[in-house]
Design an enzyme around this catalytic site. Sequence first.
Site, PDB file in Angstrom:
ATOM      1  N   PRO A 111     146.155 -68.044   5.172  1.00  0.00           N
ATOM      2  CA  PRO A 111     147.162 -66.993   5.325  1.00  0.00           C
ATOM      3  C   PRO A 111     148.497 -67.393   4.725  1.00  0.00           C
ATOM      4  O   PRO A 111     148.761 -68.563   4.462  1.00  0.00           O
ATOM      5  CB  PRO A 111     147.260 -66.828   6.851  1.00  0.00           C
ATOM      6  N   GLY A 115     150.956 -73.335   3.865  1.00  0.00           N
ATOM      7  CA  GLY A 115     151.260 -74.591   3.197  1.00  0.00           C
ATOM      8  C   GLY A 115     150.382 -74.926   2.014  1.00  0.00           C
ATOM      9  O   GLY A 115     150.238 -76.096   1.662  1.00  0.00           O
ATOM     10  N   LYS A 116     149.809 -73.922   1.350  1.00  0.00           N
ATOM     11  CA  LYS A 116     148.915 -74.192   0.226  1.00  0.00           C
ATOM     12  C   LYS A 116     149.658 -74.861  -0.929  1.00  0.00           C
ATOM     13  O   LYS A 116     149.178 -75.841  -1.505  1.00  0.00           O
ATOM     14  CB  LYS A 116     148.241 -72.885  -0.225  1.00  0.00           C
ATOM     15  N   THR A 117     150.822 -74.322  -1.273  1.00  0.00           N
ATOM     16  CA  THR A 117     151.615 -74.917  -2.357  1.00  0.00           C
ATOM     17  C   THR A 117     152.113 -76.298  -1.953  1.00  0.00           C
ATOM     18  O   THR A 117     152.112 -77.240  -2.767  1.00  0.00           O
ATOM     19  CB  THR A 117     152.801 -74.008  -2.701  1.00  0.00           C
ATOM     20  N   GLU A 320     141.291 -61.822  23.896  1.00  0.00           N
ATOM     21  CA  GLU A 320     140.636 -63.025  23.388  1.00  0.00           C
ATOM     22  C   GLU A 320     139.557 -63.515  24.344  1.00  0.00           C
ATOM     23  O   GLU A 320     138.541 -64.087  23.917  1.00  0.00           O
ATOM     24  CB  GLU A 320     141.666 -64.130  23.150  1.00  0.00           C
ATOM     25  N   HIS A 323     136.325 -61.877  23.437  1.00  0.00           N
ATOM     26  CA  HIS A 323     135.668 -62.548  22.305  1.00  0.00           C
ATOM     27  C   HIS A 323     134.988 -63.840  22.758  1.00  0.00           C
ATOM     28  O   HIS A 323     133.838 -64.126  22.378  1.00  0.00           O
ATOM     29  CB  HIS A 323     136.702 -62.886  21.229  1.00  0.00           C
ATOM     30  N   ASP A 392     139.215 -57.135  13.888  1.00  0.00           N
ATOM     31  CA  ASP A 392     137.900 -57.107  14.528  1.00  0.00           C
ATOM     32  C   ASP A 392     137.067 -55.935  14.034  1.00  0.00           C
ATOM     33  O   ASP A 392     135.894 -56.096  13.665  1.00  0.00           O
ATOM     34  CB  ASP A 392     138.054 -57.004  16.055  1.00  0.00           C
TER      35      ASP A 392
END
Length: 513
Positions: A111, A115-117, A320, A323, A392
Site C-alpha cells: 500500500p 516504504g517501497k522506495t 474483524e 473474519h 471484503d
Amino acid sequence: MLQLLCVTHSGRGEIDTHALLAALPTDEDLRRLEGPLLSPAFQEQTALGAAIRLKELVDASRVLVQDGLNRVHGLTPIRPQIDRLLAGLIAWQAGKVDWCDLLTSALISGPTGCGKTMLARAFAAQACVPLVSTSYAECQKAGHLGQMLAALDTVVSEAIAKAPCVFFIDEIDSFADRMIQHRNSEYQRQVVNAMLVHLTRLAQVPGVIVLAATNHPEHVDPALRRAGRLDLHLRMRYPDRAGISAILRDALGPSAPDFGAAADLLIGVSGATAAGVARAALGIARQHARPVATDDLIDAAQEIVPAMSPGLLKRMAVHEAGHLLAAFQLFPTPPTSASIGPSGGTMELPIQPAITETDLRAAMIVRLAGWAAELATFGDASIGAGGTEQSDLALATRIAIDAVTRHALFGSDLLWTPVAPEHHLTMPKHLRLRVTDLLNAANAAARQLVADHPQAIETIAQALIEHRELDAGQIADLRARILDSARGAQNFEAMRESSGMMATRDCAKHPKF
C-alpha cells in the site's frame, strides 16, 4: 580521486601521493559517497585536508549503511528474501558465485506509504552500490513516444554502465496489461514491449539488481512479472506496533519520550504517516522551546489521525472478530496477525490455495463474516465491507465471478469466459444471477456461523480492543480457547461441509445451476 586532487588542490599538479593514500578511504568506501557529499570535502584548503574530510564523511555514512535495511519497517515477512538478494550480490562481488546462479530481481508491492522506495534506497546503500531510479512518468515527460522510449533506454544504459548497481523503477503498474483494450492500447503496447526488452537486457548484465515497485501488482503486465524478468514478488505491509515505535524512535532520537500510547493510536497507518507524526511532535516542542514530551506525540497523532470513538472501535473489533471466527472454523491454519486502527481493521492469512468448490465457499464466507458479525451484534452494518477493490465485498465478488467464468464451477457452463473488473456491470444477466446466488449463499452461511457463536465474537472483539494488534501466538491462543483441539477438528470439517451444503442448496434454487 588522487588525480582529481592534483587538479583542485595543487598549483603545479603535484601532491604527496603516499600521505594522501594513507589518509583517503578505500575504493569501496569512496564508491558509497554520492556526488553531493563530495562538495564539503573539496572545500578544504589542502589536499590532505580534503582526504581527511572524505574519511570523516565515509565513517559518518557507514553507520546508516550498516543499519539501512533495519530502518525500513514492515519487512518481517519478506526480510529473508531481501537478505538473500543482498547476500547473492555480495557473494558475486567477492567472486564466490556466478551471476547466472542468482535471483537478481524483484517486484515490490504494497500500500501507499509502506516504504517501497525507501527499501530500494536502503538495499543499495547496504550493498554499497549506486541506485539508478526512474518511473513511467519520469520517462514519459521526455515527450512523444519516441522520446519516451529513448529516455527509458538512456536510464537503462546508465544502470548497465554503473554495474554493480540497483536499478529501481517505481509505479511499474503504469506498464499495464497489454490485453486490456483502451484508447491508448497501441501506445501502451509499444511501451510495455520496450520495457520487456530492457528487463531481459538488464537480466543479462552481471551486477545489476532490478527492483520494481507498485501499489497494484494485479495491473502489471503478466510478461513483466514472470520469473527471469522479475524473479520474486515481495509483498510489503504497513508496520506493526513495534515498527511504528521504531519509526518514532528513529525520528525522535534516543532521548525520545514514552511513545506507547501514540503507537497505539497509529496502528494500521503507513510508515510515512508515523514519520509525519514524529515531525509534527518535534514542531510542537520547537514551538514551545522544549524537548518533545509524550503529550506532544499524542497531540500530533490525534491531529493527523483523529482518535476513534468507543462505538466505532467496538464496531471495528466486532467486524474483524467475524473474519477471525470464520477463519478459525473454515481454514486449516489460523491467521498470522490481526489489528484494528484508525485506517480500519486488517487480518493477515497464510496463503490458502483455493482449489475446490468447498475452498472457494470458505473463502467467500470468511470475507463476508465481518459484515455478518456487525449485523448480528448491532442490528445493522457499516460501509466497512465495501468500497475499494480490496474490500471484503469486492474480493468475495471476484472469487465468485472467477469461479463461474474462469473455472466452470458450481454447475456453470463449461466455457472459459473471464470478466475483467471494469466489465462487472455489463456481465450477462445469467452470469450476474449466478454470482449473486453464490454471494447470497456465502452470506447466509456467514450469518449462521456468527449467530451460532455470539460469545466467541465477543471474546475475540474484546481481545482486539484490549491489544489493538494480535500476533500469530495470541491468535493461536484465542483459537485454542474457542475451539479445543478435539472439537476444533470436528468443527472445521463440519463447518466446511455444512457451509458447502448450504451453498449448494441455495444455488440449486436457480434453474441455471
